[in-house]
Design an enzyme around this catalytic site. Structure first.
Site, PDB file in Angstrom:
ATOM      1  CG  ASP A 110      46.136  37.036  40.683  1.00  0.00           C
ATOM      2  OD1 ASP A 110      45.137  36.648  41.319  1.00  0.00           O
ATOM      3  OD2 ASP A 110      46.209  37.016  39.446  1.00  0.00           O
TER       4      ASP A 110
ATOM      5  CB  THR B 268      43.296  34.138  40.477  1.00  0.00           C
ATOM      6  OG1 THR B 268      42.971  35.486  40.763  1.00  0.00           O
ATOM      7  CG2 THR B 268      42.162  33.480  39.720  1.00  0.00           C
TER       8      THR B 268
ATOM      9  N   GLY C 182      44.416  27.918  45.224  1.00  0.00           N
ATOM     10  CA  GLY C 182      43.792  26.675  45.690  1.00  0.00           C
ATOM     11  C   GLY C 182      44.039  25.536  44.709  1.00  0.00           C
ATOM     12  CG  ASP C 183      42.512  25.813  40.871  1.00  0.00           C
ATOM     13  OD1 ASP C 183      41.649  25.244  41.558  1.00  0.00           O
ATOM     14  OD2 ASP C 183      42.256  26.745  40.081  1.00  0.00           O
TER      15      ASP C 183
ATOM     16  N   GLY D 193      40.129  22.813  36.604  1.00  0.00           N
ATOM     17  CA  GLY D 193      40.652  21.535  36.152  1.00  0.00           C
ATOM     18  C   GLY D 193      42.007  21.671  35.484  1.00  0.00           C
TER      19      GLY D 193
HETATM   20  O1  RIB Z   1      40.435  28.687  40.693  1.00  0.00           O
HETATM   21  C1  RIB Z   1      40.706  29.660  39.732  1.00  0.00           C
HETATM   22  C2  RIB Z   1      39.980  29.351  38.458  1.00  0.00           C
HETATM   23  O2  RIB Z   1      38.595  29.459  38.698  1.00  0.00           O
HETATM   24  C3  RIB Z   1      40.256  30.309  37.311  1.00  0.00           C
HETATM   25  O3  RIB Z   1      41.315  29.849  36.506  1.00  0.00           O
HETATM   26  C4  RIB Z   1      38.918  30.393  36.602  1.00  0.00           C
HETATM   27  O4  RIB Z   1      38.948  29.966  35.281  1.00  0.00           O
HETATM   28  C5  RIB Z   1      37.947  29.586  37.444  1.00  0.00           C
HETATM   29  O5  RIB Z   1      37.744  28.319  36.971  1.00  0.00           O
END
Ligand code: RIB
Length: 289
Positions: A232, A234, A237-238, A39
């Site tokens: 990285d 991580t 997608g957000d 979020g």
């Molecule tokens: O999509 C990555 C996120 O997934 C990370 O920031 C972690 O906190 C989880 O919510």
């Protein structure tokens, strides 16, 4: 205006030579901590993309530093409720190819406050957007209030749960999933994506880009990803989702909004971290140029 009912996590990053297998103990080569949570990441992406975003969420007494970072990124944090539970956190292991494995402690994210949600949405107008992910409580109630107000409700269905998607479908205008989840949902509901009862379905396919399905026109548009070397992945997608919603809510065509979103996600995977890795709109324009 975009309202985002979303998680707020402290992300603890551990750089590892490879992801551990069951029963294995592995030493990390480095460790760092930053703002995360699907979020919060999506709110930061929308703010950096240049749209107004009000985050609805919850943190414990230990989470003010995360709220401060969101505010610094330009997110309106007035509807973040102080919870009696500890702030959520995530243990993120990142290997040498930039792939990750994440464990979440949900904490305050599961303690959303109905009064805070109602207060936040009392100012919303028809046509405003509500974005949700699956890391908080109170998704269905919030989606229902927003839909009744004539808001555009979008659901980024991660972490994925087919039953939760099914419960939210009546309120959604836009559903965002990756291709594995899209397959799982189609199987669970016994319906092809173009026959789902939601106007638009956005399916992310990693390095192969994204598909935008318009179920009213029965059309699919594919947007390629930009090839980059990942450090990285991580939060990529957000970043994509935040930029996509920012573009669509500003009236960009799906093609333009998703191309910008793909560029923003490409930049983010070349950097370590989650919220910290999300580019500004100026960086995205420079990348596209
Ligand atoms: O999509 C990555 C996120 O997934 C990370 O920031 C972690 O906190 C989880 O919510």
């Amino acid at each position: 205006m975009i309202y985002n009912l979303g998680s707020i996590n402290a992300d603890y990053f551990y750089k590892v030579p490879r992801l551990p297998v069951p029963g294995e103990t592995l030493a990390a080569t480095s460790m760092s901590c930053g703002l995360g949570g699907k979020g919060a990441n999506q709110s930061v992406a929308m703010a950096r993309a240049g749209v107004e975003v009000r985050h609805i969420g919850a943190v414990g007494g230990d989470g003010q530093w995360l709220v401060d970072q969101m505010a610094k990124a330009g997110v309106d944090t007035r509807h973040i409720h102080p919870s009696r539970y500890p702030t959520a956190h995530a243990i993120v292991m990142v290997d040498s190819d930039g792939e990750n494995q994440i464990v979440i402690f949900p904490g305050a994210n599961q303690d959303q406050n109905p009064e805070t949600i109602n207060n936040a949405l009392s100012a919303a107008q028809p046509g405003d957007w509500l974005l949700l992910q699956n890391e908080t409580s109170h998704q269905k109630e919030t989606a229902r209030i927003a839909a009744e107000k004539g808001m555009v409700v979008a659901y980024s269905a991660a972490p994925f749960d087919a039953d939760t998607v099914a419960a939210l479908l009546p309120y959604l205008r836009l559903l965002i999933m990756n291709e594995i989840e899209a397959g799982q949902l189609a199987k669970a509901l016994g319906a092809e994506l173009l026959h789902l009862p939601v106007a638009n379905v956005l399916v992310t396919k990693g390095t192969r880009g994204v598909d935008w399905h318009d179920t009213r026109l029965m059309q699919t548009v594919s947007i390629p990803a930009f090839p980059v070397t990942a450090v990285d992945t991580t939060g990529a997608g957000d970043t994509f989702t935040g930029y996509a919603i920012a573009g669509l809510s500003s009236g960009l065509s799906p093609q333009s909004a998703l191309r910008r979103a793909a560029a923003a996600a490409a930049i983010s995977v070349t950097r370590a971290g989650t919220a910290d890795a999300i580019p500004t709109s100026r960086e995205v324009e420079a990348f596209l140029a």
